[in-house]
Design an enzyme around this catalytic site. Structure first.
Site, PDB file in Angstrom:
ATOM      1  N   GLY A  13       0.828  -1.214   0.000  1.00 33.21           N
ATOM      2  CA  GLY A  13       0.000   0.000   0.000  1.00 33.21           C
ATOM      3  C   GLY A  13       0.852   1.250   0.000  1.00 33.21           C
ATOM      4  N   ARG A  23      13.702   9.867  -2.277  1.00 31.19           N
ATOM      5  CA  ARG A  23      14.630  10.997  -2.480  1.00 31.19           C
ATOM      6  C   ARG A  23      15.904  10.810  -1.659  1.00 31.19           C
ATOM      7  NH1 ARG A  23      15.258  15.460   0.809  1.00 31.19           N
ATOM      8  NH2 ARG A  23      15.943  17.421  -0.161  1.00 31.19           N
ATOM      9  N   VAL A  25      17.176   8.031  -0.477  1.00 27.77           N
ATOM     10  CA  VAL A  25      17.971   6.902  -0.995  1.00 27.77           C
ATOM     11  C   VAL A  25      18.773   7.359  -2.209  1.00 27.77           C
ATOM     12  CG1 VAL A  25      17.814   4.655  -2.169  1.00 27.77           C
ATOM     13  CG2 VAL A  25      16.432   5.087  -0.112  1.00 27.77           C
ATOM     14  N   ARG A  74       0.983  -4.835  -5.790  1.00 32.13           N
ATOM     15  CA  ARG A  74       1.197  -6.169  -5.223  1.00 32.13           C
ATOM     16  C   ARG A  74       1.666  -7.022  -6.414  1.00 32.13           C
ATOM     17  NH1 ARG A  74      -0.501  -4.625   0.028  1.00 32.13           N
ATOM     18  NH2 ARG A  74      -2.228  -3.197  -0.248  1.00 32.13           N
ATOM     19  N   GLY A 104       5.537  -2.684   3.423  1.00 33.29           N
ATOM     20  CA  GLY A 104       5.092  -3.304   4.667  1.00 33.29           C
ATOM     21  C   GLY A 104       5.708  -4.681   4.857  1.00 33.29           C
ATOM     22  N   ASP A 105       5.174  -5.438   5.807  1.00 27.23           N
ATOM     23  CA  ASP A 105       5.828  -6.708   6.143  1.00 27.23           C
ATOM     24  C   ASP A 105       5.809  -7.719   4.997  1.00 27.23           C
ATOM     25  OD1 ASP A 105       3.143  -6.996   6.520  1.00 27.23           O
ATOM     26  OD2 ASP A 105       3.276  -7.549   8.643  1.00 27.23           O
ATOM     27  N   THR A 127       4.162   2.290   5.645  1.00 21.66           N
ATOM     28  CA  THR A 127       2.742   1.925   5.642  1.00 21.66           C
ATOM     29  C   THR A 127       2.020   2.818   6.643  1.00 21.66           C
ATOM     30  OG1 THR A 127       1.161   0.246   6.391  1.00 21.66           O
ATOM     31  CG2 THR A 127       3.401  -0.056   7.124  1.00 21.66           C
ATOM     32  N   ASP A 129      -0.322   2.127   8.497  1.00 27.21           N
ATOM     33  CA  ASP A 129      -0.928   1.391   9.610  1.00 27.21           C
ATOM     34  C   ASP A 129      -0.061   1.277  10.870  1.00 27.21           C
ATOM     35  OD1 ASP A 129      -3.024   0.935   7.829  1.00 27.21           O
ATOM     36  OD2 ASP A 129      -2.126  -0.924   7.095  1.00 27.21           O
ATOM     37  N   ASP A 131       1.998  -0.925  11.542  1.00 26.54           N
ATOM     38  CA  ASP A 131       1.880  -2.320  11.993  1.00 26.54           C
ATOM     39  C   ASP A 131       3.129  -3.160  11.725  1.00 26.54           C
ATOM     40  OD1 ASP A 131       1.652  -2.381   9.262  1.00 26.54           O
ATOM     41  OD2 ASP A 131      -0.107  -3.665   9.194  1.00 26.54           O
ATOM     42  N   ARG A 173      -5.872  -1.858   9.042  1.00 27.94           N
ATOM     43  CA  ARG A 173      -5.668  -3.248   8.629  1.00 27.94           C
ATOM     44  C   ARG A 173      -5.275  -4.159   9.790  1.00 27.94           C
ATOM     45  NH1 ARG A 173      -1.843  -5.745   4.270  1.00 27.94           N
ATOM     46  NH2 ARG A 173      -0.533  -5.288   6.026  1.00 27.94           N
ATOM     47  N   ARG A 245     -25.077   8.138  13.125  1.00 31.03           N
ATOM     48  CA  ARG A 245     -24.651   8.025  11.724  1.00 31.03           C
ATOM     49  C   ARG A 245     -23.291   7.349  11.629  1.00 31.03           C
ATOM     50  NH1 ARG A 245     -27.770  12.042   8.844  1.00 31.03           N
ATOM     51  NH2 ARG A 245     -29.829  11.485   9.604  1.00 31.03           N
TER      52      ARG A 245
HETATM   53  P1  ATP Z   1       0.879  -3.071   3.250  1.00 25.86           P
HETATM   54  O1  ATP Z   1       1.140  -3.290   4.719  1.00 25.86           O
HETATM   55  O2  ATP Z   1       0.799  -1.655   2.906  1.00 25.86           O
HETATM   56  O3  ATP Z   1      -0.220  -3.902   2.695  1.00 25.86           O
HETATM   57  P2  ATP Z   1       2.788  -5.035   2.395  1.00 25.86           P
HETATM   58  O4  ATP Z   1       4.200  -4.883   1.978  1.00 25.86           O
HETATM   59  O5  ATP Z   1       2.552  -5.827   3.647  1.00 25.86           O
HETATM   60  O6  ATP Z   1       2.198  -3.578   2.478  1.00 25.86           O
HETATM   61  P3  ATP Z   1       1.787  -7.170   0.691  1.00 25.86           P
HETATM   62  O7  ATP Z   1       0.747  -7.151  -0.352  1.00 25.86           O
HETATM   63  O8  ATP Z   1       1.638  -8.106   1.827  1.00 25.86           O
HETATM   64  O9  ATP Z   1       1.936  -5.664   1.183  1.00 25.86           O
HETATM   65  O10 ATP Z   1       3.198  -7.493   0.011  1.00 25.86           O
HETATM   66  C1  ATP Z   1       3.654  -6.733  -1.089  1.00 25.86           C
HETATM   67  C2  ATP Z   1       4.349  -7.620  -2.083  1.00 25.86           C
HETATM   68  O11 ATP Z   1       5.500  -8.242  -1.506  1.00 25.86           O
HETATM   69  C3  ATP Z   1       3.533  -8.799  -2.606  1.00 25.86           C
HETATM   70  O12 ATP Z   1       2.595  -8.432  -3.594  1.00 25.86           O
HETATM   71  C4  ATP Z   1       4.628  -9.682  -3.166  1.00 25.86           C
HETATM   72  O13 ATP Z   1       5.065  -9.217  -4.411  1.00 25.86           O
HETATM   73  C5  ATP Z   1       5.752  -9.476  -2.144  1.00 25.86           C
HETATM   74  N1  ATP Z   1       5.733 -10.591  -1.158  1.00 25.86           N
HETATM   75  C6  ATP Z   1       4.932 -10.742  -0.093  1.00 25.86           C
HETATM   76  N2  ATP Z   1       5.171 -11.895   0.555  1.00 25.86           N
HETATM   77  C7  ATP Z   1       6.155 -12.506  -0.132  1.00 25.86           C
HETATM   78  C8  ATP Z   1       6.885 -13.735   0.023  1.00 25.86           C
HETATM   79  N3  ATP Z   1       6.622 -14.572   1.024  1.00 25.86           N
HETATM   80  N4  ATP Z   1       7.829 -14.026  -0.882  1.00 25.86           N
HETATM   81  C9  ATP Z   1       8.114 -13.189  -1.897  1.00 25.86           C
HETATM   82  N5  ATP Z   1       7.473 -12.017  -2.098  1.00 25.86           N
HETATM   83  C10 ATP Z   1       6.518 -11.679  -1.234  1.00 25.86           C
END
Ligand code: ATP
Length: 321
Positions: A13, A23, A25, A74, A104-105, A127, A129, A131, A173, A245
């Site tokens: 996200g 910037r 980096v 994603r 994110g994670d 992110t 969140d 989190d 989330r 509401r």
């Molecule tokens: P947010 O917290 O904002 O949703 P996020 O980084 O947790 O961000 P995810 O959709 O969980 O969002 O992961 C982003 C992308 O990271 C995935 O679409 C995928 O390309 C990659 N990814 C996630 N898990 C794995 C994994 N186990 N192995 C390889 N790539 C992964």
């Protein structure tokens, strides 16, 4: 090994402040004599070779902008062995000795896999969140809360004028940090977060007690994922007799110009990521601890636990009668 070139991508996200991190980096790397490639649309760009060389001026005039100039996405394919191999090949083709992953994670899981495949990666928590368990702070959190707060203040004006109860759902989330802090800041009568169980009867009782004490309008702040707040508003209206509401704030919370805190921490994180990669260090995730940047092994960082601040919840409960 001398690090000559690195890549940077944003994934998952979007969050305000990602641009400030990009910037930092780009500029920190170029200052060290390292070339930087922008990788577009998260891991998709790595798989498809959608990369462009970044210069000092490529990142001009973006520190104040929400969203991410690198776009984000994603990428299901990166969860496969073949996807990771394609990503690795793109890194080798462009001579990237490392990649900074802002996300994110889930994105860090990808960074860990790519590191294991031989391309050192550094994760930067980005992110709204908040989190990420190994960091006290994630880029975008402060801006999202301030955006939510300014909208809740407006909802409060109309709730006050009509003696209403307003139920407001904020993002998070499965994490209640945005709800907890914006809830305190907007003077919510009750905050519902996933980390603490709630009983609708207690909320109704609290509204009734506060009403007896002279309170005429109410805000109930609800974290995303708790349940249908339209249904909840019907129950509260029926039980209290107060017109109620429901408002879901939604994606507006993701946008906007980043706050000072988001820009500063994004800059610190971006700088640190380049320092690590330039020393040949990978498979690390950056975090904030006691207002200082720290870094952990990605898997260890992802396995850490972050305590929910129950005391803040109690403060909110007791000062909002
Ligand atoms: P947010 O917290 O904002 O949703 P996020 O980084 O947790 O961000 P995810 O959709 O969980 O969002 O992961 C982003 C992308 O990271 C995935 O679409 C995928 O390309 C990659 N990814 C996630 N898990 C794995 C994994 N186990 N192995 C390889 N790539 C992964």
């Amino acid at each position: 090994m001398e690090v000559k070139s690195i890549g940077v991508l944003t994934s998952g996200g979007d969050a305000p402040g990602m641009n400030a991190a990009v910037r930092a980096v780009v500029r920190a790397a170029i200052r060290k004599g390292i070339d930087v490639y922008g990788i577009y649309r998260g891991y998709n760009g790595l798989i498809n070779g959608d990369v462009k060389k970044m210069e000092m001026r490529t990142v001009s005039d973006i520190i104040q902008k929400g969203g991410t100039i690198l776009y984000t996405a994603r990428c299901a394919e990166f969860r496969t062995k073949e996807g990771v191999e394609k990503g690795k090949q793109t890194c080798l083709k462009y001579g990237m000795d490392g990649v900074v992953v802002i996300g994110g994670d889930g994105s860090f899981e990808g960074a860990a896999v790519l590191s294991k495949a031989g391309i050192p990666c550094i994760g930067i928590p980005g992110t709204i969140d908040n989190d990420i368990s190994c960091s006290e702070y994630t880029i975008g959190y402060d801006t999202a809360m301030n955006t939510a707060l300014s909208m809740i203040d407006k909802i409060r004006d109309t709730a006050q004028s009509h003696d209403r109860c307003s139920i407001v759902e904020v993002m998070g989330r499965n994490a209640g940090y945005i709800a907890l802090n914006t809830g305190i800041a907007c003077g919510a009568s009750y905050i519902i977060v996933p980390e603490i169980s709630y009983d609708i009867n207690n909320i109704i009782e609290k509204i009734k007690v506060s009403k007896k004490l002279g309170k005429q309008h109410f805000i109930i702040l609800v974290a995303e994922g708790i349940g249908n707040i339209e249904d909840m508003s019907k129950v509260i209206e029926k039980s209290t007799g107060i017109e109620t509401r429901a408002t879901v704030l939604g994606h507006v919370q993701r946008g906007g110009s980043p706050t000072v805190r988001d820009r500063v921490i994004a800059s610190q994180f971006g700088y640190r990521a380049v320092e690590l990669l330039s020393e040949g260090i990978g498979n690390r995730v950056i975090g904030l601890k006691d207002n200082k940047t720290v870094d952990y092994d990605i898997k260890e960082g992802l396995a850490m636990k972050k305590e929910f601040d129950k005391e803040m919840f109690d403060i909110s409960y007791n000062i909002s009668f």
